[in-house]
Design a protein around this motif. Sequence first.
Motif, PDB file in Angstrom:
ATOM      1  N   PHE A 135      27.523  46.443 -36.397  1.00  0.00           N
ATOM      2  CA  PHE A 135      27.380  45.062 -35.946  1.00  0.00           C
ATOM      3  C   PHE A 135      28.349  44.776 -34.800  1.00  0.00           C
ATOM      4  N   ARG A 136      27.817  44.115 -33.762  1.00  0.00           N
ATOM      5  CA  ARG A 136      28.619  43.750 -32.601  1.00  0.00           C
ATOM      6  C   ARG A 136      28.920  42.253 -32.641  1.00  0.00           C
ATOM      7  N   VAL A 137      29.822  41.841 -31.762  1.00  0.00           N
ATOM      8  CA  VAL A 137      30.147  40.413 -31.667  1.00  0.00           C
ATOM      9  C   VAL A 137      28.899  39.610 -31.337  1.00  0.00           C
ATOM     10  N   LEU A 138      28.021  40.176 -30.496  1.00  0.00           N
ATOM     11  CA  LEU A 138      26.780  39.495 -30.127  1.00  0.00           C
ATOM     12  C   LEU A 138      25.916  39.212 -31.351  1.00  0.00           C
ATOM     13  N   ASP A 139      25.889  40.144 -32.299  1.00  0.00           N
ATOM     14  CA  ASP A 139      25.092  39.948 -33.505  1.00  0.00           C
ATOM     15  C   ASP A 139      25.585  38.722 -34.290  1.00  0.00           C
ATOM     16  N   PHE A 140      26.908  38.575 -34.377  1.00  0.00           N
ATOM     17  CA  PHE A 140      27.459  37.423 -35.106  1.00  0.00           C
ATOM     18  C   PHE A 140      27.238  36.129 -34.333  1.00  0.00           C
ATOM     19  N   LEU A 141      27.229  36.203 -33.003  1.00  0.00           N
ATOM     20  CA  LEU A 141      26.945  35.011 -32.198  1.00  0.00           C
ATOM     21  C   LEU A 141      25.506  34.551 -32.400  1.00  0.00           C
ATOM     22  N   VAL A 142      24.566  35.516 -32.417  1.00  0.00           N
ATOM     23  CA  VAL A 142      23.159  35.179 -32.665  1.00  0.00           C
ATOM     24  C   VAL A 142      23.006  34.563 -34.052  1.00  0.00           C
ATOM     25  N   ALA A 143      23.688  35.154 -35.033  1.00  0.00           N
ATOM     26  CA  ALA A 143      23.633  34.608 -36.391  1.00  0.00           C
ATOM     27  C   ALA A 143      24.200  33.193 -36.429  1.00  0.00           C
ATOM     28  N   GLY A 144      25.263  32.957 -35.651  1.00  0.00           N
ATOM     29  CA  GLY A 144      25.842  31.618 -35.590  1.00  0.00           C
ATOM     30  C   GLY A 144      24.870  30.599 -35.032  1.00  0.00           C
ATOM     31  N   VAL A 145      24.090  30.989 -34.033  1.00  0.00           N
ATOM     32  CA  VAL A 145      23.081  30.096 -33.464  1.00  0.00           C
ATOM     33  C   VAL A 145      21.980  29.804 -34.484  1.00  0.00           C
ATOM     34  N   LEU A 146      21.543  30.855 -35.184  1.00  0.00           N
ATOM     35  CA  LEU A 146      20.512  30.681 -36.218  1.00  0.00           C
ATOM     36  C   LEU A 146      20.970  29.722 -37.309  1.00  0.00           C
ATOM     37  N   LEU A 147      22.265  29.703 -37.565  1.00  0.00           N
ATOM     38  CA  LEU A 147      22.830  28.787 -38.553  1.00  0.00           C
ATOM     39  C   LEU A 147      23.048  27.390 -37.971  1.00  0.00           C
ATOM     40  N   ALA A 148      23.518  27.336 -36.730  1.00  0.00           N
ATOM     41  CA  ALA A 148      23.894  26.048 -36.135  1.00  0.00           C
ATOM     42  C   ALA A 148      22.696  25.143 -35.855  1.00  0.00           C
ATOM     43  N   VAL A 149      21.549  25.732 -35.503  1.00  0.00           N
ATOM     44  CA  VAL A 149      20.378  24.916 -35.149  1.00  0.00           C
ATOM     45  C   VAL A 149      19.919  24.038 -36.316  1.00  0.00           C
ATOM     46  N   PRO A 150      19.596  24.605 -37.485  1.00  0.00           N
ATOM     47  CA  PRO A 150      19.186  23.723 -38.593  1.00  0.00           C
ATOM     48  C   PRO A 150      20.314  22.838 -39.100  1.00  0.00           C
ATOM     49  N   ALA A 151      21.548  23.362 -39.109  1.00  0.00           N
ATOM     50  CA  ALA A 151      22.669  22.543 -39.577  1.00  0.00           C
ATOM     51  C   ALA A 151      22.855  21.323 -38.685  1.00  0.00           C
ATOM     52  N   GLY A 152      22.735  21.514 -37.374  1.00  0.00           N
ATOM     53  CA  GLY A 152      22.863  20.393 -36.452  1.00  0.00           C
ATOM     54  C   GLY A 152      21.775  19.356 -36.648  1.00  0.00           C
ATOM     55  N   LEU A 153      20.544  19.811 -36.887  1.00  0.00           N
ATOM     56  CA  LEU A 153      19.437  18.884 -37.118  1.00  0.00           C
ATOM     57  C   LEU A 153      19.634  18.088 -38.412  1.00  0.00           C
ATOM     58  N   ILE A 154      20.205  18.728 -39.422  1.00  0.00           N
ATOM     59  CA  ILE A 154      20.443  18.043 -40.698  1.00  0.00           C
ATOM     60  C   ILE A 154      21.580  17.042 -40.566  1.00  0.00           C
TER      61      ILE A 154
END
Length: 380
Positions: A135-154
């Motif tokens: 796993f690279r830093v980019l992988d964790f950044l992508v995962a962070g975006v996948l988490l942030a989008v629904p969390a922000g909408l909620i």
Amino acid sequence: MKLIVQAARRMFAVLDWPLLILLVVMALVGMATMHSAVGNTDWRFADQLRNFLLAFAAMWFVALLRPAWIMRAAPLFYVLGVGLLVAVMLFGETSKGATRWLNLGITRIQPSEMMKIAVPLMLAWYFQRQSANRFRVLDFLVAGVLLAVPAGLIIDQPDLGTALLVLASGFCVIYFAGLSFKLLIPAVLAVTLALGTLVAYEDQICQPEVDWVVLHDYQKYRVCVLLNPGSDPLGKGFHTIQSMIAVGSGGLYGKGYMQGTQTHLDFIPERTTDFIFAVYAEEFGLYGGVVLLILYMLLVLRGLTITVRAPTQFGRLLAGAMSMMMFVYVFVNIGMVTGVLPVVGVPLPFMSYGGTALMTLGVACGLLMSIGAQPPRPDG
């Protein structure tokens, strides 16, 4: 006949009996506490019994699904959930200042609830797809975006309690995937500094004219009431003060089943939902509370045992997230009832009234059973 017997064996083989026994005990405790809170003639008692039956049915159905099937459905489930959150933002129904529901004509749904499952599913799927490489830093950044989008909408609805649970379950997947603790140190320091500043300058920061920008006014006042419940004892501090009185009045042994005065004299607000632990603690005391916490601890430990034995990266990450999600449920609910955390509307698992939350927990336990039914890793 032989096929019927094999199908029956398969249906029962997926059940994790230690987990199921714990859930049945929790359901019995929950229904007994609900009976004390409302009585068996109240419609909510019968409704909660139906909710439990539906939650157990959902658990069994999900347990029968193979993890490989669940993993293939994860992206679709996530995209559907995000799409529904966007629909809530555009067309949702507003009630009590919050826009959380989507009217489908025949029924109303709360899409934010499904994201408690959809987000960790999607993140576990993503890391499983990337597991062939380091796993690279980019992988964790992508995962962070996948988490942030629904969390922000909620959070925008606003629904801080559900957003907190979505963030917690998603963060657990990211952390279990190998996120270095060193990367969390700046965030921990920032939170510590913010809390220290809030406590030190509470009188100035909590003034009505001060805008917190990142929080709605009602969320700001919940935090301020946590620091000083007596600032508004008959208004915003009423929930916290009355629940703390109920918990404290239970003493070591409690007042006895159906004997809680704070409960039966209607001093405890929302006693069937967010504050049901105050009902339980008043009647069963400190010792009863410890027993309940032990049951929750065993529930989480069973989930983590399934996590350790899971044969795939997807299974380990998902099972770990489901286990820790239940821990966060308990930690936040009991924390807000005892005045340690602000009131954010998080139910107590298998105790609080509500079909949606119970269904989510039933699906989470079904996922644990589905993963646990797979042959463990050779080194597990």
